[in-house]
Motif scaffolding. Structure first.
Motif, PDB file in Angstrom:
ATOM      1  N   PRO A  55       0.848  -1.333   0.061  1.00  0.00           N
ATOM      2  CA  PRO A  55       0.079   0.079   0.156  1.00  0.00           C
ATOM      3  C   PRO A  55       1.081   1.373  -0.189  1.00  0.00           C
ATOM      4  N   ASP A  56       1.923   1.308   0.777  1.00  0.00           N
ATOM      5  CA  ASP A  56       2.799   2.418   0.864  1.00  0.00           C
ATOM      6  C   ASP A  56       3.504   2.944  -0.806  1.00  0.00           C
ATOM      7  N   VAL A  57       3.744   1.814  -1.386  1.00  0.00           N
ATOM      8  CA  VAL A  57       3.891   1.866  -2.845  1.00  0.00           C
ATOM      9  C   VAL A  57       3.313   2.430  -3.759  1.00  0.00           C
ATOM     10  N   LEU A  58       1.944   1.767  -3.451  1.00  0.00           N
ATOM     11  CA  LEU A  58       0.765   2.362  -4.221  1.00  0.00           C
ATOM     12  C   LEU A  58       0.396   3.779  -4.035  1.00  0.00           C
ATOM     13  N   ARG A  59       0.460   4.049  -2.696  1.00  0.00           N
ATOM     14  CA  ARG A  59       0.447   5.766  -2.795  1.00  0.00           C
ATOM     15  C   ARG A  59       1.661   6.428  -3.343  1.00  0.00           C
ATOM     16  N   ALA A  60       2.814   5.879  -3.080  1.00  0.00           N
ATOM     17  CA  ALA A  60       3.828   6.829  -3.727  1.00  0.00           C
ATOM     18  C   ALA A  60       3.612   6.843  -5.164  1.00  0.00           C
ATOM     19  N   VAL A  61       3.272   5.963  -5.940  1.00  0.00           N
ATOM     20  CA  VAL A  61       3.244   6.032  -7.139  1.00  0.00           C
ATOM     21  C   VAL A  61       2.006   6.681  -7.761  1.00  0.00           C
ATOM     22  N   LEU A  62       0.820   6.115  -7.108  1.00  0.00           N
ATOM     23  CA  LEU A  62      -0.283   6.673  -7.721  1.00  0.00           C
ATOM     24  C   LEU A  62      -1.076   7.657  -6.954  1.00  0.00           C
TER      25      LEU A  62
END
Ligand SMILES: [Fe+2]
Length: 289
Positions: free
Chosen positions: A84-91
């Motif tokens: 989820p943290d990567v999801l938020r960082a990218v999108l």
């Protein structure tokens, strides 16, 4: 109101093992086209986790490119394959997500949408902890009379597929008690098992959606090997009728044309009028008077 459910998208790079088995990215692209062009068009799309295969930044870029073509409001949930943290960082953090997890509520539609984030960092099984369950019940009690649709990644029941149940959900019994105390919850949907499976808690239906990519083979005994299959990818749809939900799962990437029965009937307009005159069989009819 028509809710479309896409689940276990498993978007991955070209060279990945899973893309050689089933091309998840291409299938998701076709699913988006199907949703954009279907009649009636869904009011919303919920994505119940495993949006990507490994939760990498590259995969979320690919996910954003494919889902960016969707012309329908979309609500995301992470699954055990996501980060989820990567999801938020990218999108970016979606505007409907207001806290540190993907537990959120959408109030903009005829049915109240309640997202339950069942993921636990670094683990494939899911968990709803005490604080999360308390917060969920408080959310549900805000609107006890409004029909409510809950969606999550890990199914809160045993599906009978042993190796998926072994990465199931801790806290499911507590969730069941909450749902029983909140009968406005008319449907709980999940993903994770890559198969359409359903059961009931009291008057509430529980349903797991098939994957838009690969499916899980039927394996109802622990002697059965854990297998994924090329059974057709599918979408799920949940129609709110005003009385309750009616759920469907459908193949969106089939081969061969449909057979239009109307073309086999000589005078279709008259035949259709006759059928419509009869109407749905349950309307206004009673066997006991
Ligand atoms: Fe999955």
């Amino acid at each position: 109101m028509l809710i479309a459910q896409i689940s276990d998208l498993h978007v991955a790079p070209d060279e990945s093992f899973m893309r050689k088995f089933v091309d998840a990215n291409e299938l998701l692209t076709r699913a988006v086209e199907y949703l954009n062009t279907m009649t009636p068009r869904p009011d919303v799309v919920v994505a119940t986790g495993d949006l990507t295969d490994h939760g990498t930044a590259d995969e979320y870029v690919m996910l954003g490119e494919i889902l960016g073509g969707l012309e329908i409001p979309l609500y995301l949930l992470p699954g055990n394959h996501d980060e989820p943290d990567v999801l938020r960082a990218v999108l970016g953090t979606p505007d409907y997500v207001t806290g540190p997890t993907f537990d959120y509520t959408v109030e903009d539609h005829a049915v109240r949408l309640v997202a339950i984030d069942s993921t636990t960092p670094g683990r494939h099984d899911g968990e709803l902890d005490a604080a999360q369950l308390l917060a969920l019940e408080a959310r549900l009690r805000e609107q006890p009379d409004r029909p409510t649709f809950c969606f999550m990644h890990h199914p809160p029941f045993e599906t009978g597929i042993w190796w998926m149940d072994c990465i199931g959900l801790t806290g499911a019994r507590d969730l069941e008690a909450i749902v029983r105390r909140n009968p406005q919850v008319r449907l709980v949907v999940a993903g994770h098992v890559h198969r359409p499976v359903s059961t009931v808690w009291g008057s509430t239906l529980l349903f797991t959606a098939p994957s838009t990519a690969h499916q899980t083979a039927m394996a109802l005994h622990d002697d059965c090997p854990p297998r994924i299959t090329t059974e057709p990818p599918m979408l799920a749809f949940h129609q709110w009728t005003g009385d309750g939900f009616v759920s469907h799962a459908t193949v969106f990437d089939k081969e061969g044309p449909d057979l239009n029965i109307a073309e086999l009937v000589g005078d279709w307009p008259s035949a259709k009028a006759s059928i419509l005159e009869r109407g749905p069989m349950h309307k206004g009819s009673s066997a006991v008077g």
